[in-house]
Design a protein around this motif. Structure first.
Motif, PDB file in Angstrom:
ATOM      1  N   TRP A 208      42.874  19.852  18.726  1.00 55.85           N
ATOM      2  CA  TRP A 208      43.810  19.797  17.601  1.00 55.85           C
ATOM      3  C   TRP A 208      44.063  21.189  17.028  1.00 55.85           C
ATOM      4  N   GLY A 209      43.047  22.045  17.035  1.00 56.20           N
ATOM      5  CA  GLY A 209      43.269  23.417  16.610  1.00 56.20           C
ATOM      6  C   GLY A 209      44.222  24.150  17.533  1.00 56.20           C
ATOM      7  N   MET A 210      44.076  23.898  18.821  1.00 57.29           N
ATOM      8  CA  MET A 210      44.968  24.511  19.801  1.00 57.29           C
ATOM      9  C   MET A 210      46.397  24.034  19.609  1.00 57.29           C
ATOM     10  N   MET A 211      46.577  22.746  19.379  1.00 55.03           N
ATOM     11  CA  MET A 211      47.917  22.204  19.166  1.00 55.03           C
ATOM     12  C   MET A 211      48.542  22.767  17.901  1.00 55.03           C
ATOM     13  N   GLY A 212      47.745  22.850  16.839  1.00 58.07           N
ATOM     14  CA  GLY A 212      48.287  23.343  15.572  1.00 58.07           C
ATOM     15  C   GLY A 212      48.732  24.788  15.642  1.00 58.07           C
ATOM     16  N   SER A 213      47.895  25.649  16.219  1.00 63.75           N
ATOM     17  CA  SER A 213      48.261  27.064  16.307  1.00 63.75           C
ATOM     18  C   SER A 213      49.425  27.278  17.260  1.00 63.75           C
ATOM     19  N   SER A 214      49.457  26.543  18.368  1.00 59.81           N
ATOM     20  CA  SER A 214      50.573  26.657  19.313  1.00 59.81           C
ATOM     21  C   SER A 214      51.876  26.206  18.670  1.00 59.81           C
ATOM     22  N   LEU A 215      51.796  25.159  17.861  1.00 61.72           N
ATOM     23  CA  LEU A 215      52.994  24.647  17.198  1.00 61.72           C
ATOM     24  C   LEU A 215      53.553  25.669  16.211  1.00 61.72           C
ATOM     25  N   ILE A 216      52.691  26.252  15.394  1.00 58.24           N
ATOM     26  CA  ILE A 216      53.146  27.250  14.431  1.00 58.24           C
ATOM     27  C   ILE A 216      53.744  28.459  15.149  1.00 58.24           C
ATOM     28  N   ALA A 217      53.066  28.902  16.202  1.00 57.54           N
ATOM     29  CA  ALA A 217      53.571  30.049  16.962  1.00 57.54           C
ATOM     30  C   ALA A 217      54.894  29.721  17.638  1.00 57.54           C
ATOM     31  N   GLY A 218      55.002  28.496  18.169  1.00 52.73           N
ATOM     32  CA  GLY A 218      56.237  28.110  18.830  1.00 52.73           C
ATOM     33  C   GLY A 218      57.430  28.128  17.897  1.00 52.73           C
TER      34      GLY A 218
ATOM     35  N   ALA B 245      49.864  38.924  19.768  1.00 55.40           N
ATOM     36  CA  ALA B 245      48.919  39.959  19.342  1.00 55.40           C
ATOM     37  C   ALA B 245      48.182  39.549  18.068  1.00 55.40           C
ATOM     38  N   ALA B 246      48.925  39.005  17.108  1.00 59.54           N
ATOM     39  CA  ALA B 246      48.298  38.598  15.847  1.00 59.54           C
ATOM     40  C   ALA B 246      47.312  37.455  16.060  1.00 59.54           C
ATOM     41  N   SER B 247      47.687  36.498  16.887  1.00 57.92           N
ATOM     42  CA  SER B 247      46.824  35.331  17.105  1.00 57.92           C
ATOM     43  C   SER B 247      45.545  35.710  17.841  1.00 57.92           C
TER      44      SER B 247
ATOM     45  N   HIS C  31      47.376  31.111  25.204  1.00 58.18           N
ATOM     46  CA  HIS C  31      46.487  32.117  24.637  1.00 58.18           C
ATOM     47  C   HIS C  31      46.460  32.022  23.116  1.00 58.18           C
ATOM     48  N   ILE C  32      47.617  31.751  22.539  1.00 61.80           N
ATOM     49  CA  ILE C  32      47.675  31.547  21.091  1.00 61.80           C
ATOM     50  C   ILE C  32      46.900  30.287  20.719  1.00 61.80           C
ATOM     51  N   GLY C  33      47.049  29.255  21.541  1.00 64.51           N
ATOM     52  CA  GLY C  33      46.308  28.024  21.300  1.00 64.51           C
ATOM     53  C   GLY C  33      44.806  28.228  21.370  1.00 64.51           C
ATOM     54  N   PHE C  34      44.367  29.140  22.241  1.00 60.26           N
ATOM     55  CA  PHE C  34      42.946  29.446  22.331  1.00 60.26           C
ATOM     56  C   PHE C  34      42.415  29.968  20.996  1.00 60.26           C
ATOM     57  N   SER C  35      43.208  30.789  20.323  1.00 63.35           N
ATOM     58  CA  SER C  35      42.802  31.284  19.012  1.00 63.35           C
ATOM     59  C   SER C  35      42.673  30.142  18.015  1.00 63.35           C
ATOM     60  N   GLY C  36      43.605  29.183  18.100  1.00 61.04           N
ATOM     61  CA  GLY C  36      43.514  28.012  17.238  1.00 61.04           C
ATOM     62  C   GLY C  36      42.283  27.184  17.528  1.00 61.04           C
TER      63      GLY C  36
END
Length: 274
Positions: free
Chosen positions: A60-70, A98-100, A42-47
């Motif tokens: 790549w946006g999904m990977m980047g946001s998931s990585l930061i969140a992880g 929630a933030a993402s 779900h966080i990756g979806f925001s990315g």
């Protein structure tokens, strides 16, 4: 069905994702991080929504946001007496989620007409995998399996007995961050097949059945891998003959797999009592 190139790509994509989802999911459940497995896609979806707004490939946006969140989710510290204790892990995961999601809604608003691309990632588009995407998934698989092979033994030790592992000098914080990085990549890859809404079922379903059967680590990892492959390929085949979405069959199959494992385990316990 194999006469069509898009089906050939779909089967290869499911193979690559399953080889990654099975082992990562098994470790996530062993480390009691099922909520993180649900939150990361779900966080990756925001990315992905942000990537579409910026004109970048959604994967790549999904990977980047998931990585930061992880990396945020991996924050752990020592408890009283200096012993290892995960602190506020679930709270941290919920706050990041929630933030993402708030950021994702804003990005979808800014993306406007391009938001249908983000909807594709939300529900998955396994029949639309391109050759370039397959190479990207292959690179993610090779990287993640390579890192997991290096950290596998100490990660298993720290997952089962964190206090003892810490006393033996195992770098628990580093391992936690590395593993969450792998989990982020796996979540992004699984979203290509099952979508952000149901990709966690491909990681959690087989792993849940493996742990329910009380398999050894080696057998559990192998069972999770093979089961994830059966779920993805089975969902693809059933989707071909029924026109129901692949993600639907993967989700239903994950539940059926766990129920079957529970029945088998119950029969084993009954036999022991007799």
């Amino acid at each position: 069905m194999f006469d069509f190139p898009f089906m050939q790509h779909a089967f290869v994509g499911c193979l690559l994702v399953s080889l990654l989802a099975g082992p990562i999911g098994w470790f996530m459940l062993l480390r009691r991080q099922a909520f993180a497995a649900h939150a990361l896609p779900h966080i990756g979806f925001s990315g992905a929504a942000a990537a579409i707004w910026l004109g970048i490939a959604p994967l790549w946006g999904m990977m980047g946001s998931s990585l930061i969140a992880g990396l945020f989710m991996a924050q752990e510290s020592k408890g009283e007496g200096g012993t290892f204790a995960p602190i506020r892990r679930e709270s941290m995961t919920g706050l990041v989620l929630a933030a993402s999601l708030g950021i994702g809604v804003w990005c979808l608003h800014m993306a406007n007409s391009a938001s249908n691309q983000a909807s594709t990632l939300l529900f998955g588009d396994v029949l639309g995998l391109s050759t370039h995407t397959l190479f990207s998934l292959g690179a993610i698989l090779i990287f993640c399996i390579g890192v997991l092979g290096i950290i596998g033994r100490p990660l298993l030790f720290s997952s089962i007995a964190p206090d003892l592992a810490q006393a033996r000098g195992v770098p628990i914080t580093v391992l936690s961050r590395l593993f969450m990085m792998l989990a982020a990549f796996a979540a992004a890859a699984c979203s290509e097949v099952a979508g952000a809404l149901l990709s966690f079922s491909l990681m959690i379903g087989p792993a849940s059945a493996a742990l329910r059967l009380e398999l050894s680590p080696t057998k559990g990892l192998l069972f999770s891998l093979v089961s994830a492959l059966c779920l993805s390929w089975g969902g693809l085949i059933l989707s071909w003959y029924t026109d129901a979405p692949v993600a639907f069959w993967i989700g239903i199959g994950a539940v059926a797999l766990y129920i079957s494992a529970s029945i088998i385990q119950h029969l084993r316990q009954t036999r022991r009592l007799l």
